[in-house]
Design a protein around this motif. Structure first.
Motif, mmCIF file in Angstrom:
data_model
loop_
_atom_site.group_PDB
_atom_site.id
_atom_site.type_symbol
_atom_site.label_atom_id
_atom_site.label_comp_id
_atom_site.label_asym_id
_atom_site.label_seq_id
_atom_site.Cartn_x
_atom_site.Cartn_y
_atom_site.Cartn_z
ATOM 1 N N ASP B 9 0.843 -1.181 0.000
ATOM 2 C CA ASP B 9 0.000 0.000 0.000
ATOM 3 C C ASP B 9 0.881 1.235 0.000
ATOM 4 O O ASP B 9 1.752 1.380 0.847
ATOM 5 N N PRO B 10 0.657 2.133 -0.944
ATOM 6 C CA PRO B 10 1.534 3.292 -1.067
ATOM 7 C C PRO B 10 1.470 4.252 0.123
ATOM 8 O O PRO B 10 2.436 4.905 0.438
ATOM 9 N N GLN B 16 -9.182 5.717 9.329
ATOM 10 C CA GLN B 16 -9.632 4.933 8.198
ATOM 11 C C GLN B 16 -11.110 4.615 8.388
ATOM 12 O O GLN B 16 -11.488 3.980 9.355
ATOM 13 N N ASP B 17 -11.943 5.109 7.470
ATOM 14 C CA ASP B 17 -13.382 4.828 7.479
ATOM 15 C C ASP B 17 -14.071 5.211 8.782
ATOM 16 O O ASP B 17 -14.730 4.386 9.402
ATOM 17 N N ASN B 48 -14.732 13.479 -2.436
ATOM 18 C CA ASN B 48 -15.736 13.207 -3.477
ATOM 19 C C ASN B 48 -15.319 13.814 -4.817
ATOM 20 O O ASN B 48 -16.118 14.427 -5.516
ATOM 21 N N GLY B 49 -14.045 13.644 -5.154
ATOM 22 C CA GLY B 49 -13.551 14.068 -6.453
ATOM 23 C C GLY B 49 -13.165 15.536 -6.530
ATOM 24 O O GLY B 49 -12.625 15.966 -7.552
ATOM 25 N N GLY B 80 -20.558 6.244 1.782
ATOM 26 C CA GLY B 80 -19.508 7.020 2.436
ATOM 27 C C GLY B 80 -18.879 8.030 1.494
ATOM 28 O O GLY B 80 -18.793 7.799 0.297
ATOM 29 N N ASN B 82 -15.832 9.969 -0.193
ATOM 30 C CA ASN B 82 -14.502 9.465 -0.557
ATOM 31 C C ASN B 82 -13.429 10.519 -0.338
ATOM 32 O O ASN B 82 -13.324 11.485 -1.083
ATOM 33 N N VAL B 84 -9.586 11.210 -0.448
ATOM 34 C CA VAL B 84 -8.462 10.546 -1.114
ATOM 35 C C VAL B 84 -7.189 11.370 -1.033
ATOM 36 O O VAL B 84 -7.217 12.588 -1.185
ATOM 37 N N ILE B 92 -3.670 7.924 -7.203
ATOM 38 C CA ILE B 92 -4.281 7.675 -5.888
ATOM 39 C C ILE B 92 -3.318 6.879 -5.018
ATOM 40 O O ILE B 92 -2.823 5.824 -5.427
ATOM 41 N N ALA B 94 -4.016 6.550 -1.329
ATOM 42 C CA ALA B 94 -4.857 5.891 -0.331
ATOM 43 C C ALA B 94 -6.184 6.622 -0.246
ATOM 44 O O ALA B 94 -6.303 7.761 -0.708
ATOM 45 N N GLY B 95 -7.171 5.984 0.364
ATOM 46 C CA GLY B 95 -8.465 6.631 0.524
ATOM 47 C C GLY B 95 -9.125 6.209 1.812
ATOM 48 O O GLY B 95 -8.779 5.167 2.390
ATOM 49 N N CYS B 97 -13.214 6.225 3.661
ATOM 50 C CA CYS B 97 -14.633 6.512 3.481
ATOM 51 C C CYS B 97 -15.177 7.170 4.737
ATOM 52 O O CYS B 97 -15.090 6.606 5.832
#
Lengths: 216, 375
Positions: B9-10, B16-17, B48-49, B80, B82, B84, B92, B94-95, B97
């Motif tokens: 995982d980078p 987390q979440d 969300n982008g 959830g 996002n 990021v 990307i 990591a992300g 929620c």
């Protein structure tokens, strides 16, 4: 007398006429027709997937539903079988290998899709997923039918490792879901070409005849 | 399209979440793995982008960038929000929620009904007027009043999104306690307990064999006859009936409420020469001596009939003029009369059949319109 019998029989075979009175003639569903049916099924599923993917990606939310979204594929995401293959390798596949690759891929994709079903939020989405899974199951069975009509054995082995670890967090799970839908889409594109290729190699109908020994 | 397949995982995001209440604030951190040779300044965040402003970032270490989010709104989607962490080129790393919402409120307005004492269906309303923004699960539970075991209803969404159906093993004569539990990531809410006796909430099928006919030559009356619903014929109960009727072209129903226990009724004060649609429904109250009212059944399918019009009024001064095709109908009626006299074996042909056809036409016209409205 006898030679006329044989001649008529051969004519019937060539012209695909129904059984002659003196002979037992059984016509199998024909590998060719099965292949056509499977091809049609992949096109239908491709169409269904467009609506399903649209709804599902909207549920995942942006950026997953953005058209140019291209996240990295992380190590554990590789459990989903990839349709991408070297062109020469693909061309050189035997019929058996070609069919087996399709059969294995869809069996595993079906398992992963079914696992999606239990966790998604909206009732509408669950309903669409359920419908798609049924259709996908139909495709798997159709491919099995083609393989058996051509005399190939079905690939053995677990379609997906039963204890496959899920993604470690919710965001990675969303990425897995994204790639699952992407691979499904790529496979359906590829299968259409696979079955098109097979169509050309197998004759339209295979008629098997059983001759009763009448002293020929 | 080439894609990068990565072994480790980078980056790691914390928290987390997480699950958060609407309006709360959050500081999230993104720590890049040493294998990636990226620094805090090479990173940025999106939610969300949408890219988050650099003013909300802070470098907490050489490879850790934080972002501060204040007064969060409810999650944009139930899966959830996002959040990021990206590298400079947009990749990307990591992300996480974010589940931002409200705990559920007590479900309210639990109403239940039993069809012929064989099952129980309940529906309720969620307590929140707006939404919780989080996926909320509802569980209907029930138990017999003086017995210990809680039972959980299994068949949901049978009568709308907030409903459940208990198909069997229902006891009579002992009251049930029924309640609904709502739960989501932020908490649980339990409705008030409703106590009911199955016998007090019985409904049944609509009355069968509804017949509407003329009363001799009387121009303003129709006689309605029906049978008591068959499913309850072995049970001791009193039945109340209600009739509703309307003129063919109107959507306004007139209700006859005091029909009582009989299985026939005469409608009076009707317009002559008019087609009426009639429906009947039943309320099986007092089953086994229950003191409470039951629940009205659905209306029976509409039955049509027409009142006679005396031929002397052929001048046709109908001030309302709301009847279509009166001339056509009159002619048809005369035709059928003639057919009856002169043709054998056509006894089913008559103005009544024509009226039933008009009912069917209206119904199928409605369905056709609905089909046309579907996306």
């Amino acid at each position: 007398g006898d030679s006329w019998g044989i001649l008529t029989f051969l004519c019937a075979a060539l012209c695909n006429l129904p059984a002659l009175p003196a002979l037992n003639c059984t016509e199998e569903p024909g590998a060719g027709q099965n292949i056509q049916k499977t091809y049609d099924l992949t096109r239908y599923l491709e169409h269904q997937l467009r609506t399903l993917a649209g709804t599902y990606l909207n549920y995942l939310g942006p950026p997953f539903n953005e058209p140019d979204f291209n996240p990295p594929r992380l190590a554990h995401a590789e459990r989903v079988p990839s349709a991408t293959v070297d062109l020469d390798l693909w061309r050189g596949l035997t019929d058996n290998a070609r069919l087996a690759a399709n059969y294995r891929a869809y069996s595993r994709l079906l398992c992963y899709l079914r696992a999606l079903d239990g966790q998604t939020g909206t009732a509408e989405l669950r309903h669409r997923l359920g419908h798609f899974c049924s259709s996908l199951q139909g495709l798997v069975l159709s491919i099995a039918g083609v393989m058996s009509s051509l005399g190939y054995p079905l690939p053995v082995g677990p379609s997906a490792p039963p204890g496959a670890p899920g993604a470690p967090n919710d965001f990675l799970k969303k990425m897995d879901d994204f790639w699952l839908l992407k691979e499904l889409q790529t496979w359906l594109w590829r299968s259409a070409k696979d079955f098109n290729r097979l169509k050309k190699k197998v004759p339209p109908a295979v008629v098997t005849l059983r001759l009763e020994t009448r002293g020929f | 399209l080439p894609f990068v397949s990565l072994a480790a995982d980078p980056a790691v995001i914390s928290p987390q979440d997480p699950t958060l209440l609407i309006g709360s604030s959050l500081v999230a951190t993104c720590t890049v793995s040493p294998d990636f040779h990226l620094k805090a300044e090479d990173l940025y965040w999106t939610l969300n982008g949408r890219r988050l402003p650099a003013a909300s970032y802070a470098a907490l270490g050489p490879t850790t960038l934080s972002v501060a989010l204040a007064r969060l709104n409810g999650s944009k989607q139930q899966s959830g929000d996002n959040l990021v962490c990206h590298s400079r080129d947009g990749g990307i790393l990591a992300g996480s929620c974010l589940y931002v919402g409200l705990p559920p409120e007590k479900p309210v307005n639990i109403t239940c009904w039993s069809k012929n004492m064989k099952d129980l269906t309940c529906k309720w309303a969620p307590g929140t007027e707006g939404e919780t923004f989080l996926h909320t699960n509802y569980t209907l539970k029930y138990k017999l009043r003086w017995y210990g075991r809680d039972n959980t209803c299994q068949e949901y969404h049978t009568a709308g999104p907030y409903s459940c159906h208990i198909p069997k093993d229902l006891a009579l004569f002992t009251p049930y306690e029924i309640w609904v539990e709502a739960s989501n990531r932020l908490g649980v809410a339990v409705s008030d307990v409703v106590m009911l006796d199955i016998l007090d909430v019985v409904t049944t099928d609509p009355p069968s064999d509804v017949h509407v006919s003329r009363v001799g030559d009387l121009e303003d009356q129709l006689s309605v006859r029906w049978s008591s619903p068959p499913a309850l014929k072995d049970f001791l109960f009193q039945a109340k009936y209600q009739i509703q009727y309307r003129v063919e072209d109107s959507s306004e129903w007139k209700v006859v409420d005091d029909v009582g226990n009989q299985t026939s009724c005469r409608l009076a004060g009707l317009r002559p020469g008019t087609v009426y649609f009639v429906q009947v429904r039943c309320n099986p109250f007092g089953i086994y001596g229950s003191k409470k009212g039951g629940i009205w059944s659905d209306w029976s399918n509409p039955t049509a009939a027409s009142t006679p019009r005396s031929e002397r009024a052929a001048g046709g001064c109908d001030p309302k003029g709301g009847e279509q095709n009166t001339t056509l109908r009159r002619e048809l009626k005369q035709f059928f009369g003639w057919v009856k006299k002169h043709a054998y074996g056509c006894s089913n042909l008559g103005i009544k059949l024509y009226d039933q056809w008009r009912v069917w036409l209206q119904k199928s016209h409605k369905t056709r319109n609905q089909v046309g409205k579907e996306p």
